[in-house]
Enzyme design. Structure first.
Site, short mmCIF file in Angstrom:
data_model
loop_
_atom_site.label_atom_id
_atom_site.label_comp_id
_atom_site.label_asym_id
_atom_site.label_seq_id
_atom_site.Cartn_x
_atom_site.Cartn_y
_atom_site.Cartn_z
N GLY A 145 47.12 -23.75 7.88
CA GLY A 145 47.37 -22.64 8.99
C GLY A 145 48.80 -23.05 9.50
O GLY A 145 49.14 -21.72 9.82
N THR A 146 49.11 -24.08 9.63
CA THR A 146 50.56 -24.05 10.10
C THR A 146 51.55 -23.57 9.37
O THR A 146 52.51 -22.86 9.78
CB THR A 146 50.52 -25.91 10.54
N CYS B 3 47.87 -36.67 24.04
CA CYS B 3 48.63 -37.85 24.58
C CYS B 3 49.81 -38.21 23.90
O CYS B 3 49.83 -38.71 22.78
CB CYS B 3 47.36 -39.31 24.26
C1 LIG Z 1 43.67 -25.33 13.44
C2 LIG Z 1 44.63 -24.27 13.70
C3 LIG Z 1 46.07 -24.16 13.18
C4 LIG Z 1 46.74 -25.16 12.19
O1 LIG Z 1 45.92 -25.08 10.99
P1 LIG Z 1 46.26 -26.34 9.97
O2 LIG Z 1 45.42 -25.89 8.63
O3 LIG Z 1 45.57 -27.30 10.54
O4 LIG Z 1 47.62 -26.48 9.65
C5 LIG Z 1 46.55 -23.03 13.53
N1 LIG Z 1 46.22 -22.07 14.38
C6 LIG Z 1 44.93 -22.23 14.95
C7 LIG Z 1 44.26 -21.25 16.11
C8 LIG Z 1 44.27 -23.52 14.84
O5 LIG Z 1 43.01 -23.33 15.14
#
Ligand SMILES: *Cc1c(COP(=O)(O)O)cnc(C)c1O
Length: 378
Positions: free
Chosen positions: A71-72, A324
Site C-alpha cells: 500500500g505504501t 510511540c
Molecule cells: C496499511 C495501510 C497502508 C499501507 O499499506 P502497506 O501495505 O502496509 O504498506 C496504506 N493505507 C491504508 C489506509 C492502510 O490501512
C-alpha cells in the site's frame, strides 16, 4: 493464555488457501518471470493469474494493474507519479489520510514546489463535497482521498468525489487499502483514476500490493530498471507474495457477502454491548458510513496507551491509534482531526474485527475492558 486478535486493520493472518498456494509456488516455481524458458513462463503464469483475479474482482484490465510492494509504495507511486506526469502543482487531500498519502504529498510540497489544501473534517470524520468544489483551482492536478479510513472506518463517497474531479479534469486517486476485498468495487464504470491496495490487509502476505492506473492516465514510474510491470514499475516480480495475494483476492471474492454478514453482525453486537456495559464512551467516526469490521471508541478520562497495555497483558491485541515516537506518545492524527478534545483524543482504541472473530471473544474483551476502565477511572 488464550489470545484474542482484534487488530485486523493493522494486518491479517494468512488465509489457509494462501499458505497452500504460496507453499506450492515456493516448492516448485522459481524461475524469473522475464525469462523465456519454461521456468520463467511458469513463474509468469502465476503473476498473470493473480493479476487476472484482481481484474475480474475490480472489472479492470490487466494493463491497468501494476504490482508493487504494498500500500505504501502504491500510494507513493500513484501520487508522485501522477503529479510528475501531469500539469498543475496543487493537490487536495484530507488530514485523516494515511501517512503514506500525507507524507508522499508532503515530499512534493517540500521538494518540488507543490501546494496542498486540506479539507475540513467534521466531528464524525466526514468531509463536505461543496468544500471540495470550492478548493479546486486551475492549478489543481490531483485529489487524493481514501476509500475507507484505517482508524475510524469511515467510508468516503468516492464515486461522487470522482465525478467532481472528472467534471474539472482533475485526477482522482483513492487509497483503497481498507476497502479492497471488503467492498464491491467496479472500476469500469467508475470515476476513479488511480487506486492503491495491499495484500496483507486481506489475509494475503506482506510485501505485495498494486496500483490501479486507468487506461490513458499519465503516470511517471518511480522505479527505473528492466521495464517489468508494463514498464510502470521495474524489478523482478515478487512471485511468491503476488501468487498469495491472488489467492487472497480469490477468497475475498468468494466470501465477500458472508464476511460482510457475519462481521457486521459482530460489529453491531460489540457496539451495542459495550455501550450498555461501559459509561462515558464515545464512538469515533460515523456510524452510517462505516466499514463493517471497524469499531473505534474513546473511553473518556482514560489513556488509550494504558488501556492497550492492560488488554495486552490479558492476551487481547488492539490498537490505540497512537504511535510511540522516540519515547514520547503522539496521539493519532486521525482522531486529532476530529477535534474531540484531549480527554477523548487520548483515550481512543481501535478494534479491528476479522474472519476469526467470535461473539465469545467480544464478550471476553468487553468484560476485561469493563474492569480496566473501572480501575483507571477510580
Ligand atoms: C496499511 C495501510 C497502508 C499501507 O499499506 P502497506 O501495505 O502496509 O504498506 C496504506 N493505507 C491504508 C489506509 C492502510 O490501512
Amino acid at each position: 493464555m488464550s489470545t484474542i486478535y482484534l487488530d485486523h486493520a493493522a494486518t491479517t493472518p494468512l488465509a489457509p488457501e494462501v499458505i497452500s498456494k504460496m507453499t506450492h509456488v515456493m516448492n516448485n516455481i522459481y524461475g524469473n518471470p522475464s525469462s523465456i524458458h519454461r521456468f520463467g513462463q511458469d513463474a509468469k503464469l502465476e503473476v498473470d493469474m493473480a493479476r487476472e483475479e484482481i481484474c475480474s474482482f475490480l472489472n479492470a484490465k490487466p494493463l491497468e494493474i501494476c504490482f508493487t510492494s504494498g500500500g505504501t509504495e502504491s500510494d507513493n507511486h500513484a501520487i508522485i507519479g501522477a503529479c510528475f506526469a501531469n500539469d498543475g502543482n496543487h493537490i487536495i487531500t484530507a488530514p485523516t489520510e494515511h501517512k503514506a498519502v500525507l507524507n508522499a504529498i508532503n515530499y512534493l510540497v517540500e521538494n518540488h514546489g507543490y501546494s496542498v489544501s486540506f479539507l475540513s473534517i467534521s466531528e464524525d470524520g466526514t468531509i463536505d463535497l461543496n468544500e471540495l468544489k470550492f478548493l479546486i483551482k486551475k492549478e489543481t492536478v490531483l485529489v487524493s482521498l481514501m476509500y475507507v479510513n484505517n482508524e475510524i472506518g469511515l467510508i468516503h463517497p468516492v464515486e461522487e468525489i470522482g465525478e467532481i474531479c472528472k467534471a474539472h479534469n482533475i485526477l482522482f486517486h483513492t487509497d483503497a487499502v481498507q476497502a479492497f476485498g471488503k467492498i464491491n468495487i467496479d472500476l469500469k464504470n467508475s470515476a476513479i483514476d488511480l487506486l492503491s491496495a495491499s495484500s496483507h490487509k486481506i489475509y494475503g502476505p506482506k510485501g505485495a500490493g498494486f496500483t490501479y492506473i486507468r487506461k490513458g492516465t499519465l503516470i511517471d514510474k518511480t522505479v527505473h530498471g528492466g521495464a517489468q510491470e508494463f514498464d510502470m514499475r521495474s524489478g523482478t516480480e515478487n512471485v511468491i507474495s503476488i501468487s498469495g495475494f491472488g489467492e487472497a483476492v480469490k477468497r475475498c471474492k468468494k466470501i465477500l457477502d458472508s464476511d460482510f454478514k457475519k462481521i457486521s453482525e459482530l460489529q453491531a453486537y460489540f457496539i451495542q454491548h459495550i455501550q450498555s456495559e461501559i459509561t462515558d464512551i464515545h464512538i469515533n467516526g460515523s456510524l452510517e458510513n462505516r466499514i463493517y469490521n471497524n469499531v473505534n471508541i474513546s473511553f473518556s478520562g482514560c489513556n488509550g496507551e494504558a488501556i492497550l497495555h492492560q488488554l495486552n497483558t490479558k492476551g487481547i491485541a488492539v490498537s490505540s491509534g497512537s504511535a510511540c515516537t522516540s519515547g514520547s506518545i503522539e496521539s493519532s492524527h486521525v482522531i486529532e482531526a476530529l477535534n474531540l478534545g484531549s480527554s477523548l483524543t487520548n483515550s481512543a482504541i481501535r478494534f479491528g474485527l476479522g474472519r476469526s472473530t467470535t461473539r465469545d471473544e467480544l464478550d471476553t474483551v468487553i468484560s476485561s475492558l469493563k474492569n480496566i476502565i473501572q480501575l483507571f477511572r477510580k
